[in-house]
Design a protein around this motif. Structure first.
Motif, mmCIF file in Angstrom:
data_model
loop_
_atom_site.group_PDB
_atom_site.id
_atom_site.type_symbol
_atom_site.label_atom_id
_atom_site.label_comp_id
_atom_site.label_asym_id
_atom_site.label_seq_id
_atom_site.Cartn_x
_atom_site.Cartn_y
_atom_site.Cartn_z
ATOM 1 N N TYR A 32 4.239 0.684 -7.528
ATOM 2 C CA TYR A 32 4.395 1.599 -6.394
ATOM 3 C C TYR A 32 5.831 1.571 -5.871
ATOM 4 C CZ TYR A 32 3.779 3.883 -1.912
ATOM 5 O OH TYR A 32 3.916 4.741 -0.850
ATOM 6 N N ARG A 33 6.400 0.367 -5.742
ATOM 7 C CA ARG A 33 7.724 0.240 -5.135
ATOM 8 C C ARG A 33 8.841 0.731 -6.056
ATOM 9 N NH1 ARG A 33 8.123 -2.913 -0.464
ATOM 10 N NH2 ARG A 33 6.196 -2.562 0.718
ATOM 11 N N GLN A 34 8.534 0.941 -7.346
ATOM 12 C CA GLN A 34 9.515 1.591 -8.206
ATOM 13 C C GLN A 34 9.699 3.051 -7.819
ATOM 14 O OE1 GLN A 34 9.474 1.120 -12.492
ATOM 15 N NE2 GLN A 34 8.208 -0.701 -12.313
ATOM 16 N N ILE A 35 8.665 3.627 -7.191
ATOM 17 C CA ILE A 35 8.673 5.058 -6.893
ATOM 18 C C ILE A 35 8.923 5.323 -5.414
ATOM 19 C CG2 ILE A 35 7.443 7.226 -7.298
ATOM 20 C CD1 ILE A 35 5.466 5.578 -9.041
ATOM 21 N N TYR A 36 8.252 4.544 -4.545
ATOM 22 C CA TYR A 36 8.285 4.802 -3.104
ATOM 23 C C TYR A 36 8.626 3.536 -2.328
ATOM 24 C CZ TYR A 36 5.852 9.101 -4.336
ATOM 25 O OH TYR A 36 5.514 10.300 -4.900
ATOM 26 N N ASP A 37 9.121 3.736 -1.085
ATOM 27 C CA ASP A 37 9.318 2.595 -0.213
ATOM 28 C C ASP A 37 8.052 2.336 0.597
ATOM 29 O OD1 ASP A 37 9.240 4.395 1.913
ATOM 30 O OD2 ASP A 37 11.403 4.374 2.257
ATOM 31 N N GLU A 38 8.125 1.431 1.569
ATOM 32 C CA GLU A 38 6.937 0.969 2.298
ATOM 33 C C GLU A 38 6.226 2.087 3.058
ATOM 34 O OE1 GLU A 38 5.728 -2.279 5.773
ATOM 35 O OE2 GLU A 38 7.799 -2.112 5.071
ATOM 36 N N ILE A 39 6.983 3.089 3.514
ATOM 37 C CA ILE A 39 6.358 4.168 4.292
ATOM 38 C C ILE A 39 6.169 5.435 3.476
ATOM 39 C CG2 ILE A 39 7.172 3.269 6.500
ATOM 40 C CD1 ILE A 39 9.357 5.417 6.473
ATOM 41 N N GLY A 40 6.258 5.302 2.149
ATOM 42 C CA GLY A 40 5.924 6.431 1.285
ATOM 43 C C GLY A 40 7.046 7.409 1.029
ATOM 44 N N VAL A 41 8.292 7.031 1.330
ATOM 45 C CA VAL A 41 9.434 7.902 1.050
ATOM 46 C C VAL A 41 9.899 7.632 -0.376
ATOM 47 C CG1 VAL A 41 11.802 8.520 1.687
ATOM 48 C CG2 VAL A 41 10.105 7.968 3.470
ATOM 49 N N THR A 201 -0.185 6.319 10.676
ATOM 50 C CA THR A 201 -0.376 5.054 9.981
ATOM 51 C C THR A 201 -1.835 4.919 9.579
ATOM 52 O OG1 THR A 201 -0.904 3.786 11.972
ATOM 53 C CG2 THR A 201 1.430 4.014 11.405
ATOM 54 N N PHE A 202 -2.075 4.204 8.493
ATOM 55 C CA PHE A 202 -3.452 3.993 8.053
ATOM 56 C C PHE A 202 -4.189 3.022 8.980
ATOM 57 C CE2 PHE A 202 -1.584 5.516 3.998
ATOM 58 C CZ PHE A 202 -2.396 6.628 3.861
ATOM 59 N N SER A 203 -3.455 2.227 9.726
ATOM 60 C CA SER A 203 -4.110 1.369 10.714
ATOM 61 C C SER A 203 -4.709 2.210 11.839
ATOM 62 C CB SER A 203 -3.123 0.339 11.273
ATOM 63 O OG SER A 203 -2.027 0.982 11.893
ATOM 64 N N ASP A 204 -4.080 3.349 12.171
ATOM 65 C CA ASP A 204 -4.645 4.252 13.177
ATOM 66 C C ASP A 204 -6.004 4.797 12.735
ATOM 67 O OD1 ASP A 204 -2.521 3.978 14.894
ATOM 68 O OD2 ASP A 204 -1.454 5.742 14.160
ATOM 69 N N LEU A 205 -6.201 4.888 11.422
ATOM 70 C CA LEU A 205 -7.451 5.409 10.865
ATOM 71 C C LEU A 205 -8.438 4.294 10.524
ATOM 72 C CD1 LEU A 205 -5.800 7.974 8.405
ATOM 73 C CD2 LEU A 205 -6.816 8.492 10.629
ATOM 74 N N TRP A 210 -7.974 -1.767 3.294
ATOM 75 C CA TRP A 210 -8.133 -1.537 1.864
ATOM 76 C C TRP A 210 -7.048 -0.646 1.264
ATOM 77 C CZ3 TRP A 210 -9.159 3.615 0.656
ATOM 78 C CH2 TRP A 210 -9.636 4.417 1.707
ATOM 79 N N ILE A 211 -6.263 0.050 2.083
ATOM 80 C CA ILE A 211 -5.100 0.775 1.572
ATOM 81 C C ILE A 211 -3.903 -0.163 1.634
ATOM 82 C CG2 ILE A 211 -3.480 2.669 1.987
ATOM 83 C CD1 ILE A 211 -5.768 4.436 2.761
ATOM 84 N N ILE A 212 -3.326 -0.468 0.486
ATOM 85 C CA ILE A 212 -2.252 -1.449 0.372
ATOM 86 C C ILE A 212 -0.884 -0.802 0.603
ATOM 87 C CG2 ILE A 212 -1.264 -3.253 -1.101
ATOM 88 C CD1 ILE A 212 -4.237 -3.588 -0.312
ATOM 89 N N GLU A 213 -0.644 0.329 -0.032
ATOM 90 C CA GLU A 213 0.600 1.070 0.099
ATOM 91 C C GLU A 213 0.284 2.568 0.133
ATOM 92 O OE1 GLU A 213 3.573 -0.194 0.422
ATOM 93 O OE2 GLU A 213 3.707 -2.111 -0.635
ATOM 94 N N PRO A 214 1.019 3.339 0.937
ATOM 95 C CA PRO A 214 2.015 2.942 1.923
ATOM 96 C C PRO A 214 1.342 2.530 3.229
ATOM 97 C CG PRO A 214 1.808 5.326 1.914
ATOM 98 C CD PRO A 214 0.888 4.809 0.833
ATOM 99 N N SER A 215 2.125 2.051 4.176
ATOM 100 C CA SER A 215 1.563 1.698 5.481
ATOM 101 C C SER A 215 1.334 2.936 6.336
ATOM 102 C CB SER A 215 2.490 0.725 6.213
ATOM 103 O OG SER A 215 3.776 1.312 6.401
ATOM 104 N N ILE A 265 -1.262 6.809 -3.343
ATOM 105 C CA ILE A 265 -1.790 5.708 -2.538
ATOM 106 C C ILE A 265 -2.242 4.568 -3.460
ATOM 107 C CG2 ILE A 265 -3.600 5.015 -0.908
ATOM 108 C CD1 ILE A 265 -3.655 7.835 0.134
ATOM 109 N N LEU A 266 -1.949 3.346 -3.037
ATOM 110 C CA LEU A 266 -2.444 2.143 -3.721
ATOM 111 C C LEU A 266 -3.539 1.544 -2.854
ATOM 112 C CD1 LEU A 266 -2.296 -0.099 -5.882
ATOM 113 C CD2 LEU A 266 -0.500 -1.171 -4.498
ATOM 114 N N TYR A 267 -4.748 1.401 -3.405
ATOM 115 C CA TYR A 267 -5.873 0.952 -2.585
ATOM 116 C C TYR A 267 -6.891 0.184 -3.424
ATOM 117 C CZ TYR A 267 -8.107 5.046 -4.718
ATOM 118 O OH TYR A 267 -8.595 5.971 -5.623
ATOM 119 N N TYR A 268 -7.712 -0.603 -2.719
ATOM 120 C CA TYR A 268 -8.822 -1.300 -3.357
ATOM 121 C C TYR A 268 -10.024 -0.375 -3.461
ATOM 122 C CZ TYR A 268 -6.789 -5.972 -3.280
ATOM 123 O OH TYR A 268 -6.001 -7.064 -3.523
ATOM 124 N N ASP A 269 -10.647 -0.379 -4.626
ATOM 125 C CA ASP A 269 -11.940 0.276 -4.820
ATOM 126 C C ASP A 269 -12.871 -0.797 -5.364
ATOM 127 O OD1 ASP A 269 -14.023 1.991 -5.056
ATOM 128 O OD2 ASP A 269 -13.189 3.205 -6.668
#
Length: 290
Positions: A32-41, A201-205, A210-215, A265-269
């Protein structure tokens, strides 16, 4: 909550991370971090390695890492993987071990064996073995023997790469990457209906467990008036005129999303980690409609 909008089930545990799960998490985050930074840019294009085409290509729909389901120890190097979905669009599969100093590996399947010397990919952190041609169905079970030197060792995992369907490829290639992601605004008429930046933010939701990236990600929002403009469709120009004449009978056009782009999105399923491109998560253009 059942997240049908993301095509996900409602069961998304925040797993108690074993050493092997932490290592799988680290590997998927590195993609994920090869493509995007922590906030999805999206990052600027950097030097590409031989796997960058897999990670960065619009042809890839999702990448999933499967943990070893067998009880693992240094005396019982048995691997068992489960995957219940179709393999129709599988284009690449690699078995990944968190070691890099190794001379020989033997992989024992139920009907055949594989002996590898230097035919596998090694980098600073991972040993990657291409198993694409050996994976025909699941569950998948094999046993390994190998030599390694002065390293802590934990269980490996299996990573699968799936291409997008032909329908998705056609729809995305009709738009350039610039047009697909550029926000359409009207600086000369700021009160007119248009897309406005909005980051959530995904914390607001309550999804951050379970969503790892982005924040967070830029979902954006539509707002503004729908007064008559030259770029408005003829139907809505007529509707606007009728609304002015018969405001109690004819509603005015509303400012609504017109075009979306995707978000990765990077997430646990369950126990698996998924890196997936989700369509229609980010509004890039708004318009007036009924």
């Amino acid at each position: 909550m059942t997240l049908t909008c993301l095509n996900l089930s409602s069961n998304h545990p925040n797993p108690s991370l074993s050493r092997s799960s932490i290592i799988m998490n680290k590997f998927m985050r590195s993609i994920y971090r090869q493509i995007y930074d922590e906030i999805g840019v999206k990052r600027k294009k950097r030097h590409e390695n031989q796997h960058s085409n897999l990670y960065l290509s619009d042809d890839i729909d999702f990448i999933i890492s499967l943990p070893n389901q067998s009880k693992y120890s240094l005396t019982n190097m048995t691997y068992y993987f489960e995957y219940n979905e179709t393999l129709e669009y599988l284009i690449y599969a690699e078995f990944i071990l968190p070691i890099h100093q190794i001379s020989k590996i033997q992989i024992f399947f139920s009907t055949f064996n594989i002996l590898l010397n230097q035919t596998f990919k090694k980098d600073q952190y991972w040993l990657k073995i291409n198993l694409t041609k050996y994976i025909k169905s699941f569950p998948l079970k094999f046993h390994i023997k190998f030599n390694y030197i002065k390293q802590k060792f934990s269980s490996g995992f299996l990573t699968l790469y799936f291409r997008r369907t032909s329908t998705h490829l056609i729809s995305r290639r009709d738009l350039s990457s610039f047009y697909d992601n550029q926000l359409i605004t009207y600086p000369d008429d700021p009160s007119y209906c248009q897309v406005r930046p909005l980051r959530t933010t995904f914390s607001d939701l309550n999804w951050s467990s379970w969503i790892i990236e982005p924040s967070s990600y830029e979902m954006n929002i539509c707002s503004g008036t729908c007064h008559t403009q030259s770029n408005m469709g003829t139907y809505f120009i007529v509707q606007n005129l009728l609304n002015q004449k018969y405001p109690n009978k004819i509603p005015a056009p509303c400012c609504r999303p017109k075009r979306f782009s995707s978000t990765i999105i990077l997430y646990y399923d369950g126990p698996n980690l998924v890196l997936k491109r989700h369509e229609n998560m980010r509004v890039v253009e708004c318009g007036c409609s009924s």
